[in-house]
Design an enzyme around this catalytic site. Structure first.
Site, PDB file in Angstrom:
ATOM      1  N   SER A 276      34.242  53.314  42.783  1.00  0.00           N
ATOM      2  CA  SER A 276      33.572  52.195  42.101  1.00  0.00           C
ATOM      3  C   SER A 276      32.428  52.699  41.228  1.00  0.00           C
ATOM      4  O   SER A 276      32.264  52.271  40.082  1.00  0.00           O
ATOM      5  CB  SER A 276      32.997  51.223  43.133  1.00  0.00           C
ATOM      6  OG  SER A 276      34.037  50.615  43.834  1.00  0.00           O
TER       7      SER A 276
ATOM      8  N   ARG B 185      48.815  41.534  39.389  1.00  0.00           N
ATOM      9  CA  ARG B 185      47.553  41.090  39.995  1.00  0.00           C
ATOM     10  C   ARG B 185      46.862  40.020  39.147  1.00  0.00           C
ATOM     11  O   ARG B 185      46.957  40.019  37.924  1.00  0.00           O
ATOM     12  CB  ARG B 185      46.642  42.310  40.226  1.00  0.00           C
ATOM     13  CG  ARG B 185      47.286  43.274  41.203  1.00  0.00           C
ATOM     14  CD  ARG B 185      46.448  44.486  41.446  1.00  0.00           C
ATOM     15  NE  ARG B 185      45.198  44.173  42.124  1.00  0.00           N
ATOM     16  CZ  ARG B 185      44.274  45.070  42.408  1.00  0.00           C
ATOM     17  NH1 ARG B 185      44.443  46.326  42.054  1.00  0.00           N
ATOM     18  NH2 ARG B 185      43.174  44.711  43.020  1.00  0.00           N
TER      19      ARG B 185
ATOM     20  N   GLN C  99      34.634  43.104  41.390  1.00  0.00           N
ATOM     21  CA  GLN C  99      35.229  43.316  40.068  1.00  0.00           C
ATOM     22  C   GLN C  99      34.944  42.123  39.161  1.00  0.00           C
ATOM     23  O   GLN C  99      34.590  42.282  37.999  1.00  0.00           O
ATOM     24  CB  GLN C  99      36.739  43.535  40.203  1.00  0.00           C
ATOM     25  CG  GLN C  99      37.068  44.858  40.870  1.00  0.00           C
ATOM     26  CD  GLN C  99      38.549  45.060  41.100  1.00  0.00           C
ATOM     27  OE1 GLN C  99      39.350  44.178  40.813  1.00  0.00           O
ATOM     28  NE2 GLN C  99      38.903  46.212  41.618  1.00  0.00           N
TER      29      GLN C  99
ATOM     30  N   ASP D  51      38.203  47.400  51.446  1.00  0.00           N
ATOM     31  CA  ASP D  51      39.168  48.479  51.214  1.00  0.00           C
ATOM     32  C   ASP D  51      39.512  49.232  52.501  1.00  0.00           C
ATOM     33  O   ASP D  51      40.372  50.122  52.486  1.00  0.00           O
ATOM     34  CB  ASP D  51      38.617  49.463  50.175  1.00  0.00           C
ATOM     35  CG  ASP D  51      38.566  48.822  48.787  1.00  0.00           C
ATOM     36  OD1 ASP D  51      39.317  47.854  48.548  1.00  0.00           O
ATOM     37  OD2 ASP D  51      37.766  49.286  47.954  1.00  0.00           O
TER      38      ASP D  51
HETATM   39  C1  S3P Z   1      36.039  47.260  43.542  1.00  0.00           C
HETATM   40  C2  S3P Z   1      35.970  46.030  44.137  1.00  0.00           C
HETATM   41  C3  S3P Z   1      36.879  45.590  45.196  1.00  0.00           C
HETATM   42  C4  S3P Z   1      37.654  46.766  45.783  1.00  0.00           C
HETATM   43  C5  S3P Z   1      38.179  47.717  44.753  1.00  0.00           C
HETATM   44  C6  S3P Z   1      37.045  48.268  43.913  1.00  0.00           C
HETATM   45  C7  S3P Z   1      35.069  47.579  42.473  1.00  0.00           C
HETATM   46  O1  S3P Z   1      37.802  44.672  44.660  1.00  0.00           O
HETATM   47  O2  S3P Z   1      38.723  46.283  46.560  1.00  0.00           O
HETATM   48  O3  S3P Z   1      38.853  48.806  45.363  1.00  0.00           O
HETATM   49  O4  S3P Z   1      34.915  48.762  42.134  1.00  0.00           O
HETATM   50  O5  S3P Z   1      34.434  46.644  41.980  1.00  0.00           O
HETATM   51  P1  S3P Z   1      37.459  43.102  44.478  1.00  0.00           P
HETATM   52  O6  S3P Z   1      36.426  42.976  43.451  1.00  0.00           O
HETATM   53  O7  S3P Z   1      38.755  42.512  44.004  1.00  0.00           O
HETATM   54  O8  S3P Z   1      37.081  42.639  45.808  1.00  0.00           O
END
Ligand code: S3P
Length: 692
Positions: free
Chosen positions: A11, A112, A159, A312
């Site tokens: 991230s 998705r 995200q 995750d």
């Molecule tokens: C992430 C947010 C998470 C996570 C993904 C990485 C990010 O997803 O599952 O592996 O870097 O912002 P969501 O925002 O859909 O929860």
């Protein structure tokens, strides 16, 4: 105890690339993840005019930003590959840029949901047009002047939150969000460090985030990316389950509290984990060491409000639960159904197949722990975390588990299988060297191994053989050889050599060999290199487009190409696409596919690939005419003429969706190669698929 470091946080790596690109001045990033996900972000930024050097493990990355609204219109579709973070954050970044772009991704990403981002961004003033299914990639975005936003997120999602905050930054407008939970806050921390005025206030169980002002110029970054807690969770689980002897010490792991929700759950399960927080947070993110010892785990209940903090980690938690005493119940995790795979479905199906008692709930799992030995195949569904979770389970004494797509791990944890081998290897035994980046040239085999299966997909231009082959390779965990990229790499080399194109026909094979064009095996692909430089955006430049077919016709190219393709074949476990792979290059390939489609359909796909409207102003007819002419040349040319091998299986994709086409081919391949398609490849350099 085995000491381990894990790759940089995924991230934070994405965000570092994006913010460095948007900043003014030069940013310095150390410890970036070099996995396929951040590589997708980096290559899209290059396409948008940012000079991003290749991502190299352990090297400092320096990026000179182009300013918050300085991105350039791309010349082609932006491919986010498997990365949801790339797609969603990029939509936010692009929303405030006065340009048009089309984003796409692999089969998993195209399934998705994107509406959670595009709906609020539309309210801010960005425009979206889905090119396939509503609310899904590929999506065309037109950015520009934006309005302020007041928005309640339907799910806690970093995200989505990040995309909207980034739109606020690139649009220069304020953004007020209410999130029904507390997802990771890396974007907030990094934006604040870059000069934005931002607050986050808990309100009951919700998170109120406000970006009140974004500066006209973001400060450049100087950060160290800590180890990814989500990656560390795998060796941590291995150690808890007794698969790593006395245990492991995991060094330099990011300990941001919005990421470590697994720790209190494990504490309830009786886990022996010590956390040693580092003295000073690095780059604004807390980090430290985790000391993990084998533990007798007991089942627990994981509550819905705990899910965002361990979103995750559910796959590896499910594996831990399968080995804990008693029942573990996880609820409120319906979000897992729209990750890289439907993770609840994948976990339930695979655990059940292995002999674990599991109940699949609409929003979770109930898992009965067992100490029986577990055996059988696992379908990772192309999902890195499913592959790694079952990799850990398979590494435990007494279990015999094969994971079908080991290369999927490259998305977030290059070197995962080697780590597993090292951590679970008794001291003194040599560990397996990293196989993820090896030159295909001479490099002596690390250990004797038999060549893996070679699958070839030949077909005419526009049949979609290259994207199909890439996906087939990904699903099998094999490497993809894109012969077209080889021609393009050679074209780049010739153009850069300065020799005028009219002198090229006289070149001999040894002249061509003098150019330092190399193919380097990297994850599930081959990277094209010119000297020490990785070629990516250059391969698709208009100059290369203009010269590549002339290069493909050069007589000397035939031998040059044959050599390189066969070298790649010697690595085995390969899916190659081209025109004469089944007839000339790999006549003994284990499975041969000849992919066709009628010319109008091929024209439509070609246009989509170029990011153009397939039904506007006779575009299909014009493209179809071009393809017909191309077919004639391809069938008769001296170098790599298009031919169907007598023993090839013809697949007509005209009326098949992309997924159906891939599934049909996989069916043929599996029928021909049987089990070898399940066990994946030798990409793991002998990391065992089963363990005793
Ligand atoms: C992430 C947010 C998470 C996570 C993904 C990485 C990010 O997803 O599952 O592996 O870097 O912002 P969501 O925002 O859909 O929860």
């Amino acid at each position: 105890m085995t000491e381990l470091k894990v790759p940089g946080d995924k991230s934070i790596s994405h965000r570092a690339l994006l913010l460095a690109a948007l900043a003014d001045g030069e940013s310095r990033i150390r410890g970036i993840l070099t996995g396929e996900d951040p590589r997708a972000t980096a290559s899209i930024l290059r396409e948008l005019g940012v000079r991003v050097p290749p991502l190299v493990a352990d090297a400092e990355l320096r990026i000179t930003g182009v300013g918050v609204r300085g991105l350039r219109a791309p010349g082609r579709m932006l491919d986010c590959a498997n990365s949801g973070t790339t797609a969603r954050l990029m939509l936010g970044v692009l929303a405030g840029q006065a340009l048009e772009a089309t984003l796409t991704g692999d089969e998993s990403l195209r399934r998705r949901p994107m509406r959670r981002v595009t709906d609020p961004l539309s309210r801010m003033g960005a425009r979206f047009e889905p090119l396939a299914a509503p609310g899904r990639l590929p999506l065309r975005i037109t950015g520009g002047a934006l309005r302020t936003l007041d928005h309640r997120l339907p799910v806690a999602s970093a995200q989505v939150k990040s995309a909207l905050l980034l739109a606020g930054v690139t649009g220069g407008v304020s953004v007020r969000l209410i999130e029904p939970g507390f997802s990771r806050d890396h974007t907030e921390r990094m934006l604040a460090a870059a000069g934005c005025v931002l607050t986050a206030t808990p309100e009951g169980g919700a998170n109120r985030v406000r970006l009140t002002a974004a500066p006209a110029a973001l400060d450049a970054l100087d950060i160290v990316v800590p180890g990814d807690f989500s990656s560390a969770a795998f060796p941590l689980a291995l150690a808890l389950l007794g698969g790593a002897g006395e245990g492991v010490v995991l060094r330099g792991i990011g300990l941001n509290p919005t990421r470590t929700g697994l720790l209190p759950v494990l504490e309830r399960m009786n886990a022996r984990i010590e956390v040693e927080t580092g003295s000073a947070p690095e780059g604004g993110e807390p980090a430290g060491d985790l000391i993990v010892q084998p533990s007798d785990l007991t089942g627990t209940e994981v509550q819905p409000e705990e899910i965002p903090g361990l979103i995750d980690e559910v796959p590896i938690l499910a594996v831990l639960a399968a080995r804990a005493r008693g029942t573990t119940r996880i609820t409120g995790a319906e979000e897992l159904r729209v990750k890289e795979s439907d993770r609840l479905g994948a976990l339930a199906a695979n655990l059940t197949n292995l002999g674990v008692e599991v109940e699949e709930l609409p929003d979770g799992l109930v898992i009965e722990g067992t100490n029986r030995s577990l055996a059988g195949p696992v379908e990772a569904r192309g999902d890195h975390r499913i592959a790694m979770a079952f990799g850990v389970l398979g590494a435990l004494a007494g279990n015999a588990i094969t994971v079908d797509a080991p290369a999927a791990v490259d998305v977030s944890y290059p070197g995962f299988w080697e780590m597993l081998e090292r951590a679970s290897t008794p001291a003194g035994r040599p560990s397996v060297p990293d196989s993820s980046e090896k030159d295909v040239e001479p490099a002596r085999p690390v250990r004797e191994r038999k060549r893996g299966p070679v699958i070839v997909i030949d077909g005419p231009a526009g049949s979609g053989k290259s994207t199909t082959a890439r996906e087939v390779a990904r699903r099998l965990g094999f490497r993809h050889l894109d012969s077209g990229a080889l021609y393009r790499a050679l074209t780049c080399a010739l153009l850069e050599s300065g020799q005028p194109p009219d002198s090229w026909p006289a070149l001999t094979e040894s002249d061509l060999n003098a150019h330092p064009v190399r193919m380097v095996a990297a994850g599930t692909a081959f990277r094209m290199m010119l000297g020490t430089r990785t070629l990516s955006a250059e391969l698709r430049s208009p100059e290369v487009d203009a010269h590549v077919s002339a290069v493909a016709r050069l007589p000397a190219v035939r031998g040059w190409l044959l050599d390189r393709q066969r070298q790649a074949g010697r690595k085995g476990s390969l899916v190659g696409d081209g025109r004469d792979l089944g007839t000339v290059v790999f006549p003994d390939a284990e499975a041969k596919i000849f992919l066709v489609a009628d010319v109008a359909e091929r024209a439509r796909r070609r246009l989509l690939e170029k990011g153009r409207e397939p039904d506007s102003g006779g575009a299909v007819t014009a493209e179809a005419a071009r393809l017909r002419a191309r077919d004639r040349i391809d069938a008769t040319r001296g170098t790599a003429p298009l031919r169907k091998a007598a023993d090839a299986f013809e697949v007509d994709g005209t009326r098949l969706s992309f997924e159906e086409q891939v599934d049909t081919i996989l069916g043929v391949v599996r029928a021909r190669i049987g089990d070898r398609g399940r066990q994946g490849s030798d990409l793991r350099a002998n990391a065992p698929t089963t363990r005793e």
